[in-house]
Design an enzyme around this catalytic site. Structure first.
Site, PDB file in Angstrom:
ATOM      1  N   TYR A   8      21.080   2.532 -19.747  1.00  0.00           N
ATOM      2  CA  TYR A   8      21.992   2.081 -20.813  1.00  0.00           C
ATOM      3  C   TYR A   8      23.128   3.076 -21.027  1.00  0.00           C
ATOM      4  CZ  TYR A   8      17.996  -0.935 -21.394  1.00  0.00           C
ATOM      5  OH  TYR A   8      16.967  -1.816 -21.138  1.00  0.00           O
TER       6      TYR A   8
ATOM      7  N   CYS B  21      39.643   8.255 -30.422  1.00  0.00           N
ATOM      8  CA  CYS B  21      40.130   8.298 -31.805  1.00  0.00           C
ATOM      9  C   CYS B  21      39.238   7.474 -32.733  1.00  0.00           C
ATOM     10  CB  CYS B  21      41.577   7.825 -31.868  1.00  0.00           C
ATOM     11  SG  CYS B  21      42.712   8.947 -31.048  1.00  0.00           S
ATOM     12  N   GLU B  22      38.000   7.865 -32.835  1.00  0.00           N
ATOM     13  CA  GLU B  22      37.008   7.255 -33.724  1.00  0.00           C
ATOM     14  C   GLU B  22      36.099   8.372 -34.233  1.00  0.00           C
ATOM     15  OE1 GLU B  22      36.588   4.018 -34.482  1.00  0.00           O
ATOM     16  OE2 GLU B  22      37.785   2.967 -32.962  1.00  0.00           O
TER      17      GLU B  22
ATOM     18  N   ARG C 244      25.396   5.115 -26.514  1.00  0.00           N
ATOM     19  CA  ARG C 244      24.104   5.084 -27.215  1.00  0.00           C
ATOM     20  C   ARG C 244      24.089   5.913 -28.514  1.00  0.00           C
ATOM     21  NH1 ARG C 244      19.961   7.026 -25.569  1.00  0.00           N
ATOM     22  NH2 ARG C 244      18.512   5.444 -26.358  1.00  0.00           N
TER      23      ARG C 244
ATOM     24  N   GLY D 282      12.540  -0.856 -17.330  1.00  0.00           N
ATOM     25  CA  GLY D 282      13.906  -0.473 -16.979  1.00  0.00           C
ATOM     26  C   GLY D 282      14.177   0.965 -17.359  1.00  0.00           C
ATOM     27  N   ARG D 283      14.065   1.247 -18.671  1.00  0.00           N
ATOM     28  CA  ARG D 283      14.384   2.580 -19.176  1.00  0.00           C
ATOM     29  C   ARG D 283      13.515   3.655 -18.530  1.00  0.00           C
ATOM     30  NH1 ARG D 283      16.563   3.590 -24.265  1.00  0.00           N
ATOM     31  NH2 ARG D 283      15.960   1.482 -24.866  1.00  0.00           N
TER      32      ARG D 283
END
Length: 421
Positions: free
Chosen positions: A375, A346-347, A314, A277-278
């Site tokens: 992803y 806001c994190e 990610r 996939g990746r």
């Protein structure tokens, strides 16, 4: 290799200038290269040339129907892990006999869905799942083709959150119990046990873990055949890594992986399935974002961009690295600068890079996150009521939006107000 290159100082997606896409769809957005998707699929297909094989794209990496259709038309099967992914593959025109259903938590409803629509095989991960699958198949008057996923207890030498082949992981059955579990499966009349499944992790950058796992699979195949099981298909999973940083030592090539498969398993005369996939989608995509502000801090500068952790999670989830480059190359000789690259959510975790050295950029300029095709969009959310960002597919000098950015009204109108409010 990818097809995102600078021409006359401007980053292009194949033959399309990235600023042209930004002007048409707004930022942030994902853009994928058809040529890169096809090149990477064909590298795997060619690596297994001379064997009876099927390359099943692990669509959890990037599941837009345009991507699925592009790969399916090139000959790919699909590896799905939910009923939704199964229906998405079918909607993209993939026939059931080219779809493999993986995952530890298949429900009876998902099993029935796949049996009704057609399935190449279920990769079964536990005895309880096996029993539900058998009962569902018998209730429908059909036989379900299965492989059983064995956990070879091999260290994939990758991030703990994407390792799947150690004894403490939730996936598969311990290889030490395989003979008993296969004996149980052989006694269930709704199942046709056709092979073995193994998958040890994602973003693997060495071949040694594969070799150890596949040697165990070869030994198990011989043991199961001696017990009377007709093992005729080996599903080897995926997981081959990509170079996220330009200074990375390149992971093994698909051709090297294919040679390993032939060396360790070729004597068994089994059909081979792999589920990359990746490596197919990762370097086939960019996330492009605009710089909102350049903010001076006490000991560093902050590059505040309009892309955020909800668009590309990610780095926040895995401490993952992405090369971040200006879309327009600066003049030669300009001194590089050091930035913390952050989004507007806001994190504190909404941080893509710390103390990243790169050419200086200013408010209003574009930056591109390389190797963001896998992803990225599939793991995005609408946290902070931020719309899902567009996906764009490029083919030579053409581009089209393959998922539009929703309007705020569309997002808000999904909510339903209870009658008592």
């Amino acid at each position: 290799m990818d097809h995102f290159l600078y021409r006359d100082g401007v980053l292009h997606a194949e033959d399309v200038p990235v600023p042209e896409i930004a002007a048409a769809v707004g930022t942030p957005f994902y853009v994928y290269s058809t040529a890169t998707l096809l090149r990477h699929f064909r590298l795997f297909d060619e690596a297994l040339e001379g064997t009876d094989h099927l390359v099943c794209y692990a669509m959890k990496a990037a599941s837009n129907q345009a991507i699925l259709k592009t790969l399916a038309q090139a000959g790919a099967g699909m590896d799905v892990v939910s009923g939704g992914e199964y229906l998405r593959a079918k909607a993209a025109g993939v026939p059931g006999d080219r779809i493999v259903f993986s995952g530890v938590g298949k429900t009876a409803a998902e099993i029935r869905l796949a049996l009704e629509g057609g399935i190449r095989q279920f990769n079964v991960e536990s005895e309880p799942e096996m029993e539900v699958l058998n009962a569902t198949a018998l209730s429908m008057g059909v036989i379900a083709p299965i492989t059983i996923r064995v956990n070879p207890d091999v260290d994939a030498k990758t991030h703990a959150k994407i390792a799947t082949g150690k004894s403490e992981n939730k996936f598969g059955i311990p290889i030490s119990r395989a003979l008993d579990v296969y004996a149980m499966a052989a006694g269930l009349p709704g199942l046709d046990v056709i092979g073995i499944d193994v998958h040890i992790g994602s973003q693997l950058t060495e071949l040694e873990p594969y070799e150890l796992a596949y040697q165990k699979v070869a030994e198990l195949t011989e043991m199961l055949r001696a017990e009377g099981h007709d093992i005729r298909r080996l599903d080897l999973g995926g997981g081959l890594g990509i170079p996220y940083a330009r200074d990375n030592q390149a992971p093994p090539l698909p051709s090297e992986y294919g040679a390993l498969v032939k060396r360790t398993l070729g004597h068994l005369d089994c059909e081979i399935e792999i589920e990359p996939g990746r490596l197919i989608a990762g370097n086939a995509g960019l996330m492009v974002s605009e710089v909102i502000y350049v903010k001076s801090g006490e000991d560093r500068d902050f590059l505040i961009i309009d892309g955020a952790m909800n668009d590309l999670i990610r780095p926040a989830m895995y401490d993952a690295y992405h090369d971040i480059v200006p879309v327009v190359e600066p003049d030669a000789g300009i001194e590089q600068a050091k930035y913390d690259i952050v989004g507007p959510v806001c994190e504190s975790g909404d941080t893509f890079a710390k103390a990243r050295v790169m050419p200086p950029v200013a408010s209003g300029e574009l930056v591109a996150f390389r190797s963001a095709g896998a992803y990225g969009a599939v793991m995005s959310s609408e946290y902070n009521s931020r719309p899902l960002i567009p996906e764009v597919l490029v083919h030579e000098d053409q581009f089209e939006v393959i998922r539009a950015r929703p309007t705020f009204d569309e997002m808000i109108n999904r909510d339903t107000i209870p009658s008592w409010l």
